[in-house]
Design an enzyme around this catalytic site. Structure first.
Site, PDB file in Angstrom:
ATOM      1  N   GLY A   1       5.764 -42.659 -37.621  1.00 22.09           N
ATOM      2  CA  GLY A   1       5.769 -44.092 -37.895  1.00 22.09           C
ATOM      3  C   GLY A   1       5.769 -44.940 -36.637  1.00 22.09           C
TER       4      GLY A   1
ATOM      5  N   ASN B   1      14.131 -50.867 -44.143  1.00 24.77           N
ATOM      6  CA  ASN B   1      14.886 -49.616 -44.030  1.00 24.77           C
ATOM      7  C   ASN B   1      16.397 -49.805 -44.182  1.00 24.77           C
ATOM      8  OD1 ASN B   1      13.913 -50.883 -41.498  1.00 24.77           O
ATOM      9  ND2 ASN B   1      15.395 -49.529 -40.549  1.00 24.77           N
TER      10      ASN B   1
ATOM     11  N   GLN C   1       9.101 -46.927 -45.264  1.00 27.75           N
ATOM     12  CA  GLN C   1      10.117 -46.777 -46.315  1.00 27.75           C
ATOM     13  C   GLN C   1       9.534 -46.877 -47.728  1.00 27.75           C
ATOM     14  OE1 GLN C   1      13.397 -46.016 -46.071  1.00 27.75           O
ATOM     15  NE2 GLN C   1      13.332 -45.903 -43.840  1.00 27.75           N
TER      16      GLN C   1
ATOM     17  N   SER D   1       5.107 -42.318 -42.477  1.00 28.41           N
ATOM     18  CA  SER D   1       5.684 -41.185 -41.758  1.00 28.41           C
ATOM     19  C   SER D   1       6.118 -40.105 -42.748  1.00 28.41           C
ATOM     20  CB  SER D   1       6.895 -41.678 -40.955  1.00 28.41           C
ATOM     21  OG  SER D   1       7.493 -40.605 -40.268  1.00 28.41           O
TER      22      SER D   1
ATOM     23  N   HIS E   1       8.428 -37.673 -42.574  1.00 28.34           N
ATOM     24  CA  HIS E   1       9.823 -37.215 -42.726  1.00 28.34           C
ATOM     25  C   HIS E   1      10.692 -38.148 -43.566  1.00 28.34           C
ATOM     26  CE1 HIS E   1      12.280 -39.609 -39.734  1.00 28.34           C
ATOM     27  NE2 HIS E   1      11.070 -39.889 -39.280  1.00 28.34           N
TER      28      HIS E   1
ATOM     29  N   THR F   1      -5.003 -32.264 -29.978  1.00 31.27           N
ATOM     30  CA  THR F   1      -5.143 -31.218 -30.992  1.00 31.27           C
ATOM     31  C   THR F   1      -4.252 -31.531 -32.185  1.00 31.27           C
ATOM     32  OG1 THR F   1      -5.658 -29.608 -29.298  1.00 31.27           O
ATOM     33  CG2 THR F   1      -4.906 -28.732 -31.416  1.00 31.27           C
TER      34      THR F   1
ATOM     35  N   CYS G   1      18.931 -46.030 -35.644  1.00 30.83           N
ATOM     36  CA  CYS G   1      18.534 -46.275 -34.261  1.00 30.83           C
ATOM     37  C   CYS G   1      19.574 -47.118 -33.547  1.00 30.83           C
ATOM     38  CB  CYS G   1      17.192 -46.995 -34.227  1.00 30.83           C
ATOM     39  SG  CYS G   1      16.005 -46.281 -35.359  1.00 30.83           S
TER      40      CYS G   1
HETATM   41  C1  LIG Z   1      11.794 -44.351 -39.796  1.00 30.39           C
HETATM   42  C2  LIG Z   1      11.018 -45.617 -39.665  1.00 30.39           C
HETATM   43  C3  LIG Z   1      10.067 -45.789 -38.641  1.00 30.39           C
HETATM   44  C4  LIG Z   1       9.837 -44.760 -37.577  1.00 30.39           C
HETATM   45  O1  LIG Z   1       9.156 -43.642 -38.063  1.00 30.39           O
HETATM   46  P1  LIG Z   1       9.203 -42.265 -37.214  1.00 30.39           P
HETATM   47  O2  LIG Z   1       8.269 -41.371 -37.916  1.00 30.39           O
HETATM   48  O3  LIG Z   1      10.618 -41.804 -37.250  1.00 30.39           O
HETATM   49  O4  LIG Z   1       8.746 -42.603 -35.826  1.00 30.39           O
HETATM   50  C5  LIG Z   1       9.358 -46.969 -38.606  1.00 30.39           C
HETATM   51  N1  LIG Z   1       9.555 -47.943 -39.522  1.00 30.39           N
HETATM   52  C6  LIG Z   1      10.448 -47.808 -40.522  1.00 30.39           C
HETATM   53  C7  LIG Z   1      10.603 -48.893 -41.517  1.00 30.39           C
HETATM   54  C8  LIG Z   1      11.220 -46.655 -40.618  1.00 30.39           C
HETATM   55  O5  LIG Z   1      12.126 -46.548 -41.595  1.00 30.39           O
END
Ligand SMILES: *Cc1c(COP(=O)(O)O)cnc(C)c1O
Length: 391
Positions: free
Chosen positions: A69, A147, A175, A195, A197, A233, A321
């Site tokens: 993300g 988030n 999110q 993202s 994860h 890659t 964070c």
């Molecule tokens: C977690 C998050 C990100 C960052 O994503 P990563 O894959 O961890 O770098 C960016 N924006 C929001 C709203 C998030 O919750």
């Protein structure tokens, strides 16, 4: 352990891991090579791209895989603004640091930055955006869902106002993606970050959706992968996992959300009725079903997290964070919360895997520990006096 910090990251789904394993063990080909393993990797890559695209109604060729993300947000802001040919950037005050810090560094490079305030529930009001737009605005970036407080923005309205001013619209959907239905066509989204994860996929992989026809320059140059837009890659195991996570999300979204909404109701009913001087951060409506964020002024969120951790409960105060810093959350301050209210915040981001028993236990622990901490807090005593005394 009771895990209620899914907005920070989610566990890897077993089914996702199983899809990834063949590409982690032994030879995983380089998708850029012509022989068997390379072909297998390339086929898997393109299948994953289809699953990711399908989740938001995009075309596969509009999906560009990234490292997550944060990279997608950096790319969207830097190159989206450049593609617009203008120098005005508008972002909301409650964006993730991946957007806010990028916007600030662009400002130092000469970009005209406008940070939009939000209302008391965390919504960007369309009128506020309308007043901020000008002929100089090139890009507007407003997150699909926040988030920290789960607020779901009126993206469709904001995007159409943006287009009315001839600018591009980006949304950080990290999110929202895979959590709530999204449709880049219907919503009028030009650029969208996601993202893996945050939806039971692996860490270190994400994507940027770029609407066909937008002349996006690459952020990362090199060997020309991802049709020249994102070199390096490809992370095949990660991308395969991302694709499977998207496929599962599209199948299971409704059921997951019903379960989460039921838990959310328990949390809201109990937390807001059992604790004195408790504030709900964010809105009741248009809120991610897996998010609850409250303020218990006088009960330090940081201390609460340690006490919850001792009982095996994983939660968050402010954003992950910001944890470790003593600064109150910029999101909560933007809602108009005081520093004391913001520092006394707790975020529970639960999943469909959490149970009603877990929710009940967490409510009990919060009530007991908050009462204990507040009993020792001079700030709370003062807060109660000013809150209770008629003005
Ligand atoms: C977690 C998050 C990100 C960052 O994503 P990563 O894959 O961890 O770098 C960016 N924006 C929001 C709203 C998030 O919750």
């Amino acid at each position: 352990m009771i895990y209620m910090d899914n907005a920070a990251t989610t566990p890897l789904d077993e089914r996702v891991l199983r899809k990834m394993m063949p590409f982690l063990q032994g030879l995983c080909g380089n998708a850029g090579t012509a022989y068997g393993p390379g072909r297998d990797a390339r086929n898997a890559l393109e299948r994953a791209r289809q699953s990711v695209a399908a989740l938001i109604g995009a075309r596969p060729e509009e999906i560009f895989f990234t490292s997550g993300g944060t990279e997608s947000d950096n790319w969207a802001l830097r190159m989206g603004l450049q593609a617009s040919g203008r120098r005005g950037l508008i972002v909301s005050a409650i964006e993730h640091p991946a957007v806010l810090r990028t916007a600030e560094s662009l400002q130092k490079e000469g970009v005209r930055l406008t940070v939009l305030p939000v209302n008391g529930e965390g919504f960007v009001e369309p009128e506020t955006l309308a007043n901020a737009l000008s002929g100089d605005t090139g890009l507007v970036s407003v997150m699909a869902a926040n988030n920290e407080i789960g607020t779901i923005q009126p993206i469709h309205e904001l995007a159409s106002l943006t287009h009315g001013a001839g600018a591009l619209f980006h949304t950080d959907a990290v999110q929202a993606f895979g959590q709530i239905p999204m449709d880049v066509q219907g919503d009028g989204i030009d650029l969208l970050s996601a993202s893996a994860h945050k939806l039971y996929g692996p860490k270190g992989v994400g994507m940027l959706y770029v609407r066909r026809g937008i002349p996006m320059m690459p952020l990362i140059s090199g060997g020309g992968q991802e049709r020249g837009r994102r070199s390096g890659t490809e992370n095949i195991p990660g991308i395969v996992g991302f694709g499977e996570a998207c496929r599962l999300a599209s199948e299971e979204m409704e059921g997951r959300n019903e379960a989460k909404a039921a838990l959310q109701k328990v949390f809201l009913d109990r937390l807001l009725s059992e604790n004195p001087h408790v504030l709900l951060n964010g809105a009741r409506e248009n809120r991610l079903p897996g998010n609850v964020n409250i303020s218990l002024p006088g009960a330090s969120g940081e201390t609460m997290l340690i006490l919850l951790d001792q009982k095996g409960i994983c939660a968050s105060s402010g954003s992950a964070c910001a944890t470790g810093s003593v600064e109150p959350s910029h999101v909560l301050l933007a809602l108009g919360r005081s520093a004391l209210e913001a520092k006394g915040s707790l975020r529970l981001s639960f999943s469909e895997h959490n149970t009603a028993e877990e929710a009940a236990l967490v409510c009990d622990v919060i009530r007991e520990e908050a009462e204990r901490l507040r009993g020792m807090s001079l700030a709370y005593e003062t807060y109660c006096k000013s809150a209770d005394s008629p003005v």
